[in-house]
Structures are given as structure tokens and as C-alpha cells.
Design an enzyme around this catalytic site. Structure first.
Site, short mmCIF file in Angstrom:
data_model
loop_
_atom_site.label_atom_id
_atom_site.label_comp_id
_atom_site.label_asym_id
_atom_site.label_seq_id
_atom_site.Cartn_x
_atom_site.Cartn_y
_atom_site.Cartn_z
N ARG A 150 12.04 -2.50 -0.55
CA ARG A 150 11.46 -1.16 -0.78
C ARG A 150 12.23 -0.12 0.02
O ARG A 150 12.53 0.96 -0.46
CB ARG A 150 9.98 -1.16 -0.40
N ASP A 179 13.20 -6.49 -5.14
CA ASP A 179 11.95 -6.02 -5.75
C ASP A 179 12.30 -5.01 -6.83
O ASP A 179 13.49 -4.77 -7.10
CB ASP A 179 11.01 -5.44 -4.67
N HIS A 251 8.58 -8.41 -10.36
CA HIS A 251 9.22 -7.70 -9.24
C HIS A 251 10.74 -7.72 -9.39
O HIS A 251 11.47 -7.81 -8.40
CB HIS A 251 8.82 -8.32 -7.89
N GLU A 313 2.22 -11.24 -8.92
CA GLU A 313 2.11 -10.00 -9.70
C GLU A 313 3.16 -9.90 -10.81
O GLU A 313 3.99 -9.00 -10.81
CB GLU A 313 2.24 -8.79 -8.76
N TRP A 380 -2.34 -14.81 0.32
CA TRP A 380 -2.40 -13.42 0.82
C TRP A 380 -3.60 -12.65 0.30
O TRP A 380 -4.03 -11.68 0.92
CB TRP A 380 -1.10 -12.69 0.45
N TYR A 407 -1.30 -7.93 7.04
CA TYR A 407 -0.47 -6.92 6.35
C TYR A 407 -0.37 -5.69 7.25
O TYR A 407 -1.28 -4.86 7.32
CB TYR A 407 -1.07 -6.57 4.98
N ASP A 409 1.34 -3.16 6.91
CA ASP A 409 1.58 -1.88 6.22
C ASP A 409 0.26 -1.14 6.03
O ASP A 409 0.25 -0.01 5.54
CB ASP A 409 2.27 -2.08 4.87
N GLU A 460 7.02 0.19 1.75
CA GLU A 460 6.91 1.37 0.87
C GLU A 460 6.86 2.66 1.71
O GLU A 460 7.49 3.66 1.36
CB GLU A 460 5.64 1.30 0.02
C1 ACM Z 1 2.02 -9.40 -2.29
O1 ACM Z 1 1.49 -8.68 -1.46
N1 ACM Z 1 2.20 -8.98 -3.53
C2 ACM Z 1 2.48 -10.73 -1.96
#
Ligand code: ACM
Length: 533
Positions: A150, A179, A251, A313, A380, A407, A409, A460
């Protein structure tokens, strides 16, 4: 006697009377496999103490030796160590050079913080209070994930993060190398990845979900193969394995920007906003060839026994809309296009197995057909009930990555001045209370085990090292402690009581952490582009 404020907290620490005097007369003593650890200690002590200590093979005639020794009869755990500071000598004992490295890191933390600086700032003797430490980690996987996709982070910052991770006795640096917003790995046979896929013309400003605008400024960068070999070697010298992550089949928009033929729809530029892209790999032979080529570079460059293949995702809309993808799924005998996800992952995992590597994936790899049982799963999604238990019951080893605790972030507090972050809050206190194996998980009788846990720095909203350090510290201390130290001991000696000493070490190292009282004025988001959402 001053407080012992080592982070993460060792298993046993006994204060003894007296002190060891560290001066230029001290000699480091090591033979054979212990010699690299002596050099590590030499190199780490030299800048801040000013002493280039001698390294000798015997302590005969040495007044105050620091002896580093491998002795399997005294330390059984491969990462365990004993550290004894007495007035006339210091002994560091471990079963492996990695264990000796952790003894070295703990020893550094017993010294005054100023000795962590890059040059001496005070004259006079350095006293180390006498102490006996007996220590070993709770988990074999103690990681730090850095998302360099990112926002690209330059190599010297990665080396700094290796040093900081080692100070926390973390042993994994997990690099998120691709990504939708950027591709960071040089792959000689696919040159456009690092000509086109590694940069974007501008970047979204504002919160993760609500788009405010774009900054109009190009961003990018990539690591040459030799950069990565250098990072891997530097990390290995400090006891860390670099685990590369090349995420598929989702991704991957940055890869598709470079090679549109790998996708099902028309060319898409490197993504300039956050969130994950609907554009994913097509189930075509070229995409498989691409994956194999990339993994061959990865396994050549990274000696890590583990290779991460993402798997999270992956929207299926393009596959559903594509006649080619539907036909391909039918030809492959898959129940629906959804199973193309596990088809891709299995192809990658099989190839990695042929290179004697074990695959790691985010927990969605369990969906739509799943993956072989020896795949390590990073759990996660904290909102999925019993996720780790189900994953282990299915036979997978797990790395605990619950977003709510790991996490980094997320916002650090409700303070209105916090700079823009992912719109959830993870306080230091919350992470300090995080148990990677809570009692309900201990009761699980699956074939899998919890290998450990790690911190996550999704970038990000961190475009540079200052912002990463603000988000990482001091919460990284809490994750490292969850990874190293058992829960009973953490409850008995909370991190809080050691925080000031810990922060004084970060000050000496020039780490721009978030102070306990809140962001400094220049760390705040203000009312501009970094305003909190
Ligand atoms: C993730 O946070 N998409 C692994």
C-alpha cells in the site's frame, strides 16, 4: 535497585546484589557456533558505549569476561537462554545461536537506555545490576507484518524494523509484497511488474471507506532481488526469518495493470484508492505460469520454510460474469466458479511443496474447497465465532492474528487528534490483555496447534516511516509480550509498570512512538488530509 523493565518480560528474573562494570576492559568470550552471537553483541554495544570489546576464545586471565556459550545440557528450548550478570562476569547460555541472540537483546535492555544510542552521550562507567534470567518463548512464531504494497517503505527502514523487532525478540518479519495498489518484488521474467505495476499516479486521501479525493502525487517503488537478499541476510543475523507474502488470486490488480492478459476484464490501472479490487486473476494457463514464475523467484530469494500466498478477500463477480471462467471451472470438475479460489491456492501450494516450502494463508483459504492440512492459517477475522478453534479442528496450525488485538493500523484511542486510521480502535491496554490462546481454545482437541501470533502494519494510512512508527509503538511491545510471555506472568507483571523504561529505550533509538498522553501536536491528523474520520 532500579526496576527491571525488559520487554517482553522474561519468564524468570531474579535481582542479585551488586553490579557488573561494563568498560573497555571487558572481553567477550566465545568459541565455535557462539562466535556470531559475540559479534552481534560487539556490534550492538559499540556505538552507544564507545567500546569495541575484544572477542577472545578463552576467559583465562580476563578480569571481567562476558561469556557466550552453547550448552544443550543447560538450555533445552531452541530459543531459550540463561543470562547471569555477576560482579565479576556475565554468562549467556543457550542451545542455539538464535537463543544466544535473544540473551544479547535482553542484556542490552539491562543497560542504561543511553547505550542504545548511535554514539556515547555520557562519560563514565556503565553499571549493569546483577541479575539471573532464565527465559524461553511461549510461541515459536512471533511476527511483525509490514505492508509494503500500500505504501512502499525504503530498504533502510526495513532494516531498522528488523533491528527493532529483534529488540522485542520477535523472530518473523512478514512482508506483504503485492496488492491492488502496488507490486514490490522484482521478477526478471515479468519485467512490467516493476516497470508499471509498482507505482500509481496518485493516492486516495481521507478515510479508508469514504473517499475524499486524490493527492495527485505519484507513489511507488520496488525491491530488487539483491535488496531482498540483503534484508533476508540482515534479518537472519538477528534471529529473524523473512516470510514473503505474494497474495493470490485476489489483491492482484497491480499485477493485472502490468499484464492485463492475466485477468478476465479489460486493463485496469494500479488501484489508487483503498479497499480491495474486484479485479482478480483469471483461471487461465498464463496466470498459473505467472504464479509459478513468481514463486520460483520467491523461493530462490527467501530461504524461509514458509511462504504466504494470501488467499483473502477474492471477489468472485468477475468469474461469475465470465463465460471463460465458468467453462474452465466446469472443465476442472469444480462445483462452481467459487472453487476457483482453492484451485488457484492448491496449485501454488503444490508448487511450494515441490520446493520444500510450507504455505501460509489468511483464514479465507478455508473456504470453497479449502487447502491441504499442512497449510498454516492466519486467523484474522475476529468477528467470525470460533474461527481459530474450527481451523485447528480441521487440522491446520494457526498463527493468531485477531484484528481487534493485532491490527496496528487501527486507531490507538478515541482522542480526536489521532491521525486517520482504519476505522476501528485497538488500544495499548486492549492488546496488553490479549491472549493468543484463551482458555476456550486450550480445550480444542484438533490436530493443529497455535504456532504464535504477530502484529500487523497495514499501511493505507501510513505513507512513511514516521507514521509507521507512530502506529507501531508502543503497541508492538504488547504484541511481542503476548507472543513471548505466558498469560499468568503478564497478569502478575503488567506491561504498564515497565512502559516508562521501555519508552526511554525508544527515545534513545529515535523511535517516534505515540506517547501515553496522546499524540504530540505534530503527530495529530488536524483538519487536513490526515484528519480522523
Ligand atoms: C486481511 O486483513 N485482509 C488479511
Amino acid at each position: 535497585m532500579d526496576r527491571i523493565d525488559v520487554v517482553p518480560l522474561p519468564q524468570v528474573v531474579l535481582r542479585r546484589p551488586g553490579a557488573f562494570l561494563l568498560d573497555g576492559e571487558v572481553a567477550l568470550v566465545a568459541t565455535g557456533m557462539a562466535v556470531p552471537a559475540a559479534w552481534l553483541l560487539h556490534d550492538l554495544l559499540r556505538p552507544g558505549t564507545g567500546y569495541a570489546l575484544r572477542i577472545l576464545s578463552t576467559d583465562d586471565g580476563v578480569t571481567r569476561p562476558v561469556v557466550l556459550k552453547l550448552d544443550l545440557s543447560r538450555v533445552a528450548h531452541p530459543e531459550g537462554y540463561l543470562l547471569d550478570v555477576q560482579p565479576d562476569r556475565v554468562d549467556l547460555v543457550a542451545a542455539t545461536v538464535q537463543g544466544l541472540g535473544w540473551a544479547v537483546q535482553t542484556f542490552r535492555q539491562l543497560l542504561p537506555s543511553r547505550t542504545l544510542r548511535s554514539a556515547p552521550v555520557a562519560a563514565g562507567p556503565i553499571e549493569v545490576g546483577c541479575v539471573s534470567v532464565a527465559d524461553e518463548p511461549r510461541f515459536p512464531w512471533r511476527g511483525l507484518m509490514l505492508d509494503v504494497a500500500r505504501h512502499f517503505m525504503r530498504k533502510d527502514f526495513l532494516l531498522r524494523m528488523v533491528d527493532l523487532a529483534a529488540l522485542h525478540r520477535l523472530n518473523v518479519l512478514h512482508l506483504h509484497l503485492n496488492d491492488d495498489q502496488g507490486w514490490r518484488l522484482e521478477v526478471p521474467s515479468w519485467p512490467r511488474l516493476t516497470e508499471a505495476g509498482c507505482w500509481r499516479p496518485e493516492t486516495a486521501t481521507g478515510p479508508t471507506v469514504a473517499l475524499i479525493g486524490h493527492d495527485g502525487t505519484p507513489h511507488g517503488g520496488f525491491y530488487r532481488i539483491d535488496d531482498l537478499r540483503e534484508i533476508v541476510g540482515y534479518a537472519a543475523g538477528r534471529g529473524l526469518t523473512v516470510v514473503p507474502e505474494m497474495g493470490i488470486p485476489g489483491h492482484t490488480q497491480a499485477a493485472l495493470s502490468a499484464y492485463p492478459e492475466l485477468g478476465t476484464t479489460s486493463p485496469h490501472p494500479v488501484r489508487t484508492r483503498w479497499g480491495h479490487s474486484p479485479h482478480v486473476l483469471a483461471p487461465c494457463p498464463e496466470a498459473l505460469e505467472f504464479i509459478i514464475d513468481v514463486l520460483d523467484v520467491v523461493t530462490d530469494v527467501f530461504p524461509s520454510p514458509f511462504v504466504h500466498i494470501g488467499g483473502d478477500e477474492c471477489p468472485r463477480d468477475e468469474w461469475r460474469a465470465s463465460g471463460y471462467a465458468r467453462k474452465r471451472a466446469a472443465e476442472l470438475g469444480l462445483p462452481s466458479v467459487d472453487s476457483l479460489q482453492s484451485w488457484f491456492l492448491r496449485a501454488a501450494i503444490t508448487h511450494l511443496a515441490s520446493r520444500q516450502r510450507r504455505a501460509v494463508g489468511w483464514d479465507q483459504v478455508m473456504e470453497d474447497g479449502g487447502v491441504p492440512g499442512d497449510t498454516v492459517v492466519m486467523c484474522w477475522r475476529d468477528w467470525v465465532p470460533n474461527l481459530a478453534a474450527m481451523t485447528m479442528a480441521a487440522g491446520h496450525d494457526v498463527v493468531q492474528c485477531p484484528a481487534d488485538a493485532t491490527y496496528l493500523d487501527h486507531y490507538q484511542s478515541d482522542h480526536p487528534g489521532e491521525p486517520v486510521a482504519f476505522p476501528k480502535t485497538t488500544t495499548l491496554t486492549h492488546t496488553a490483555g490479549y491472549d493468543p490462546v484463551p482458555p476456550e481454545l486450550m480445550a480444542v482437541q484438533g490436530a493443529g496447534v497455535v504456532l504464535g501470533t504477530q502484529a500487523h502494519l497495514w499501511t493505507e494510512h501510513m505513507s512513511n516511516p514516521r507514521q509507521v512508527e507512530y502506529m507501531a509503538f508502543p503497541r508492538l511491545a504488547a504484541v511481542a509480550e503476548a507472543a513471548w510471555t505466558g498469560m499468568d506472568r503478564r497478569r502478575e507483571h503488567p506491561l504498564d509498570a515497565r512502559l516508562l523504561g521501555y519508552l526511554s529505550r525508544l527515545d534513545a533509538l529515535g523511535v517516534e512512538y505515540r506517547p501515553p498522553t496522546g499524540p504530540l501536536p505534530w503527530q495529530e491528523g488536524g483538519s487536513g488530509a490526515r484528519c480522523r474520520d
